[in-house]
Write a protein that holds these residues in place. Sequence first.
Motif, PDB file in Angstrom:
ATOM      1  N   PRO A  86      17.732 -11.727  -7.216  1.00 10.90           N
ATOM      2  CA  PRO A  86      17.529 -11.542  -5.771  1.00 10.90           C
ATOM      3  C   PRO A  86      16.065 -11.579  -5.332  1.00 10.90           C
ATOM      4  O   PRO A  86      15.762 -11.970  -4.211  1.00 10.90           O
ATOM      5  CB  PRO A  86      18.119 -10.160  -5.513  1.00 10.90           C
ATOM      6  CG  PRO A  86      18.125  -9.456  -6.833  1.00 10.90           C
ATOM      7  CD  PRO A  86      18.151 -10.498  -7.899  1.00 10.90           C
ATOM      8  N   TYR A  87      15.168 -11.115  -6.205  1.00 14.33           N
ATOM      9  CA  TYR A  87      13.765 -10.958  -5.790  1.00 14.33           C
ATOM     10  C   TYR A  87      12.915 -12.106  -6.322  1.00 14.33           C
ATOM     11  O   TYR A  87      13.304 -12.807  -7.253  1.00 14.33           O
ATOM     12  CB  TYR A  87      13.236  -9.597  -6.258  1.00 14.33           C
ATOM     13  CG  TYR A  87      13.936  -8.451  -5.548  1.00 14.33           C
ATOM     14  CD1 TYR A  87      13.461  -7.976  -4.325  1.00 14.33           C
ATOM     15  CD2 TYR A  87      15.100  -7.898  -6.058  1.00 14.33           C
ATOM     16  CE1 TYR A  87      14.116  -6.957  -3.650  1.00 14.33           C
ATOM     17  CE2 TYR A  87      15.767  -6.881  -5.392  1.00 14.33           C
ATOM     18  CZ  TYR A  87      15.271  -6.413  -4.183  1.00 14.33           C
ATOM     19  OH  TYR A  87      15.929  -5.409  -3.508  1.00 14.33           O
ATOM     20  N   GLY A  88      11.746 -12.287  -5.720  1.00 13.76           N
ATOM     21  CA  GLY A  88      10.903 -13.453  -6.004  1.00 13.76           C
ATOM     22  C   GLY A  88      10.129 -13.356  -7.305  1.00 13.76           C
ATOM     23  O   GLY A  88      10.217 -12.367  -8.042  1.00 13.76           O
ATOM     24  N   ALA A 140       9.068   4.772  -8.056  1.00 16.03           N
ATOM     25  CA  ALA A 140       9.716   5.692  -7.112  1.00 16.03           C
ATOM     26  C   ALA A 140       9.561   5.211  -5.671  1.00 16.03           C
ATOM     27  O   ALA A 140       8.575   4.565  -5.303  1.00 16.03           O
ATOM     28  CB  ALA A 140       9.131   7.093  -7.263  1.00 16.03           C
ATOM     29  N   GLN A 141      10.532   5.539  -4.855  1.00 16.66           N
ATOM     30  CA  GLN A 141      10.573   5.104  -3.460  1.00 16.66           C
ATOM     31  C   GLN A 141       9.721   6.032  -2.589  1.00 16.66           C
ATOM     32  O   GLN A 141       9.903   7.254  -2.591  1.00 16.66           O
ATOM     33  CB  GLN A 141      12.027   5.089  -2.986  1.00 16.66           C
ATOM     34  CG  GLN A 141      12.944   4.266  -3.886  1.00 16.66           C
ATOM     35  CD  GLN A 141      12.661   2.775  -3.849  1.00 16.66           C
ATOM     36  OE1 GLN A 141      12.974   2.098  -2.884  1.00 16.66           O
ATOM     37  NE2 GLN A 141      12.046   2.248  -4.909  1.00 16.66           N
ATOM     38  N   ASP A 142       8.773   5.423  -1.868  1.00 21.20           N
ATOM     39  CA  ASP A 142       7.835   6.168  -1.025  1.00 21.20           C
ATOM     40  C   ASP A 142       7.976   5.746   0.432  1.00 21.20           C
ATOM     41  O   ASP A 142       8.696   4.797   0.742  1.00 21.20           O
ATOM     42  CB  ASP A 142       6.406   5.931  -1.545  1.00 21.20           C
ATOM     43  CG  ASP A 142       6.195   6.538  -2.935  1.00 21.20           C
ATOM     44  OD1 ASP A 142       6.651   7.681  -3.158  1.00 21.20           O
ATOM     45  OD2 ASP A 142       5.603   5.870  -3.790  1.00 21.20           O
ATOM     46  N   MET A 166      14.236   2.347  10.929  1.00 19.39           N
ATOM     47  CA  MET A 166      13.906   2.426   9.504  1.00 19.39           C
ATOM     48  C   MET A 166      14.632   1.340   8.731  1.00 19.39           C
ATOM     49  O   MET A 166      15.851   1.181   8.875  1.00 19.39           O
ATOM     50  CB  MET A 166      14.325   3.810   8.997  1.00 19.39           C
ATOM     51  CG  MET A 166      14.268   3.998   7.519  1.00 19.39           C
ATOM     52  SD  MET A 166      12.677   4.597   7.010  1.00 19.39           S
ATOM     53  CE  MET A 166      12.996   6.335   7.196  1.00 19.39           C
ATOM     54  N   ARG A 167      13.911   0.640   7.903  1.00 20.39           N
ATOM     55  CA  ARG A 167      14.559  -0.391   7.084  1.00 20.39           C
ATOM     56  C   ARG A 167      15.583   0.243   6.124  1.00 20.39           C
ATOM     57  O   ARG A 167      15.302   1.267   5.513  1.00 20.39           O
ATOM     58  CB  ARG A 167      13.516  -1.141   6.263  1.00 20.39           C
ATOM     59  CG  ARG A 167      14.160  -2.123   5.303  1.00 20.39           C
ATOM     60  CD  ARG A 167      13.193  -2.719   4.303  1.00 20.39           C
ATOM     61  NE  ARG A 167      13.909  -3.551   3.369  1.00 20.39           N
ATOM     62  CZ  ARG A 167      13.749  -3.539   2.042  1.00 20.39           C
ATOM     63  NH1 ARG A 167      12.857  -2.746   1.503  1.00 20.39           N
ATOM     64  NH2 ARG A 167      14.459  -4.333   1.279  1.00 20.39           N
ATOM     65  N   ALA A 168      16.743  -0.387   5.991  1.00 21.26           N
ATOM     66  CA  ALA A 168      17.724   0.008   4.976  1.00 21.26           C
ATOM     67  C   ALA A 168      18.010  -1.205   4.109  1.00 21.26           C
ATOM     68  O   ALA A 168      17.903  -2.350   4.562  1.00 21.26           O
ATOM     69  CB  ALA A 168      19.002   0.504   5.645  1.00 21.26           C
ATOM     70  N   VAL A 203      11.343   2.998   3.393  1.00 23.14           N
ATOM     71  CA  VAL A 203      11.216   3.741   2.144  1.00 23.14           C
ATOM     72  C   VAL A 203      11.448   2.733   1.035  1.00 23.14           C
ATOM     73  O   VAL A 203      12.536   2.165   0.921  1.00 23.14           O
ATOM     74  CB  VAL A 203      12.263   4.876   2.078  1.00 23.14           C
ATOM     75  CG1 VAL A 203      12.226   5.562   0.713  1.00 23.14           C
ATOM     76  CG2 VAL A 203      12.013   5.918   3.168  1.00 23.14           C
ATOM     77  N   THR A 204      10.403   2.445   0.267  1.00 28.17           N
ATOM     78  CA  THR A 204      10.556   1.552  -0.877  1.00 28.17           C
ATOM     79  C   THR A 204       9.387   1.794  -1.840  1.00 28.17           C
ATOM     80  O   THR A 204       8.556   2.676  -1.606  1.00 28.17           O
ATOM     81  CB  THR A 204      10.671   0.069  -0.442  1.00 28.17           C
ATOM     82  OG1 THR A 204      11.001  -0.734  -1.593  1.00 28.17           O
ATOM     83  CG2 THR A 204       9.390  -0.476   0.158  1.00 28.17           C
ATOM     84  N   SER A 205       9.347   1.024  -2.912  1.00 31.25           N
ATOM     85  CA  SER A 205       8.334   1.281  -3.941  1.00 31.25           C
ATOM     86  C   SER A 205       6.958   0.753  -3.531  1.00 31.25           C
ATOM     87  O   SER A 205       6.851  -0.136  -2.683  1.00 31.25           O
ATOM     88  CB  SER A 205       8.757   0.602  -5.239  1.00 31.25           C
ATOM     89  OG  SER A 205       8.879  -0.782  -5.027  1.00 31.25           O
ATOM     90  N   PRO A 206       5.893   1.264  -4.179  1.00 29.45           N
ATOM     91  CA  PRO A 206       4.576   0.665  -3.953  1.00 29.45           C
ATOM     92  C   PRO A 206       4.574  -0.799  -4.368  1.00 29.45           C
ATOM     93  O   PRO A 206       3.849  -1.616  -3.784  1.00 29.45           O
ATOM     94  CB  PRO A 206       3.650   1.509  -4.838  1.00 29.45           C
ATOM     95  CG  PRO A 206       4.532   2.225  -5.803  1.00 29.45           C
ATOM     96  CD  PRO A 206       5.845   2.393  -5.108  1.00 29.45           C
ATOM     97  N   SER A 207       5.412  -1.168  -5.340  1.00 29.26           N
ATOM     98  CA  SER A 207       5.462  -2.567  -5.791  1.00 29.26           C
ATOM     99  C   SER A 207       5.924  -3.493  -4.684  1.00 29.26           C
ATOM    100  O   SER A 207       5.383  -4.583  -4.494  1.00 29.26           O
ATOM    101  CB  SER A 207       6.418  -2.707  -6.977  1.00 29.26           C
ATOM    102  OG  SER A 207       5.980  -1.897  -8.027  1.00 29.26           O
ATOM    103  N   THR A 208       6.937  -3.046  -3.953  1.00 34.83           N
ATOM    104  CA  THR A 208       7.437  -3.892  -2.872  1.00 34.83           C
ATOM    105  C   THR A 208       6.393  -4.011  -1.766  1.00 34.83           C
ATOM    106  O   THR A 208       6.266  -5.059  -1.140  1.00 34.83           O
ATOM    107  CB  THR A 208       8.805  -3.344  -2.398  1.00 34.83           C
ATOM    108  OG1 THR A 208       9.726  -3.570  -3.476  1.00 34.83           O
ATOM    109  CG2 THR A 208       9.319  -4.036  -1.165  1.00 34.83           C
ATOM    110  N   GLY A 209       5.595  -2.965  -1.572  1.00 33.08           N
ATOM    111  CA  GLY A 209       4.458  -3.070  -0.645  1.00 33.08           C
ATOM    112  C   GLY A 209       3.446  -4.094  -1.128  1.00 33.08           C
ATOM    113  O   GLY A 209       3.027  -4.974  -0.369  1.00 33.08           O
TER     114      GLY A 209
HETATM  115  N1  PCA Z   1      12.155  -2.619  -3.819  1.00 32.48           N
HETATM  116  C1  PCA Z   1      13.378  -3.257  -3.436  1.00 32.48           C
HETATM  117  C2  PCA Z   1      14.445  -2.309  -3.809  1.00 32.48           C
HETATM  118  C3  PCA Z   1      13.782  -1.079  -4.244  1.00 32.48           C
HETATM  119  C4  PCA Z   1      12.355  -1.390  -4.265  1.00 32.48           C
HETATM  120  O1  PCA Z   1      11.459  -0.652  -4.660  1.00 32.48           O
HETATM  121  C5  PCA Z   1      13.425  -3.521  -1.964  1.00 32.48           C
HETATM  122  O2  PCA Z   1      12.648  -2.930  -1.225  1.00 32.48           O
HETATM  123  O3  PCA Z   1      14.263  -4.318  -1.526  1.00 32.48           O
END
Ligand code: PCA
Length: 322
Positions: free
Chosen positions: A29-31, A142-144, A162-164, A201-207
Amino acid sequence: MNKLNLLTGLLLGFSTTTAFAAKWDLPTPYGDGTHQTQVARSFAEEVNAKAGGKLTIKVHSGGSLIKHPEIHRAVKSRQVQIGEVFAGRLGNIHPIFKLDNIPFLATDFDSAEKLYKASKAALNAQLGKDGLMLLYTSPWPAQDLYSNKPVNSLADLKGLKMRAYSPSTSRLADLMGTTPVNIPFSDVAQAFTTNAIDAMVTSPSTGVNSQSWDYISHFTTINAWIPKNMLFVNKKIFDRLDDDIQKIIMTAAANAEKKGWALGRKLAVEHTNALKENGMVVSPPSAKLDTELREVGATMTNEWLTEAGAEGRKIIDAYRAM
Ligand code: PCA
């Protein structure tokens, strides 16, 4: 070819089907920028290198072959052989998948590993009902909380969009007094710039993967939970493989799982620093916000226990006893 030869050929063909080179498509699903796809690629590379041409797995990242909401069904129906999804997305299929998205139940990596251990058999059993077999999981940091202003309590978020990205994150948005809006990862930056959403609310990685400093200013390290992606294979297709290839896949999966969990731990730190270095205001939650969010988490754990029944109770008890 006479009839007898044809028959022998067919029989031989049937008995040695796995001797033919198999080609599998693996939609993710992700890039390519996300560690999740890097882990999937390293899994495929290991299998391809060891299988000596008997099996080749091709990774199709970022929903390029099959969109995220369709990947589970595509592997189940054997449109593709193998695939990766965000576990919590499947929450409406069965509560076991929602367990992956409960805030403040397992907030650090050691706890998340325990929760995974306590729930793995049930997770695999549920996947098995759809003819699927779990190969590995890989966590997100972790989700921040991302917002455009400091958030000292839930009152500061009241009424915001808020994004879901799963049934549980929709519920979380409700309980936080915000309005959930379903936005896939690929559309996050645009959704912020067009004001379709105000917070997430999501991870620092997704940011980092979406350069969040371009569209949002504040990052509060609420460390709410550690969700996972999971990679699964269609069991019938897997069972048809020769034993040696099955073993190669299981070893590559175990290696990918180790790699994914190590990366999750490492990127939690590195990507939080990267957000700071790129100018975002990074701060821990106030005591008030932390308390309010933990109450929301307790509500969601209780709701989950009601939904998941005795099987859910067993998992939570096993997790707490670890
Ligand atoms: N990134 C994905 C799922 C959880 C996360 O940290 C997203 O935001 O879609």
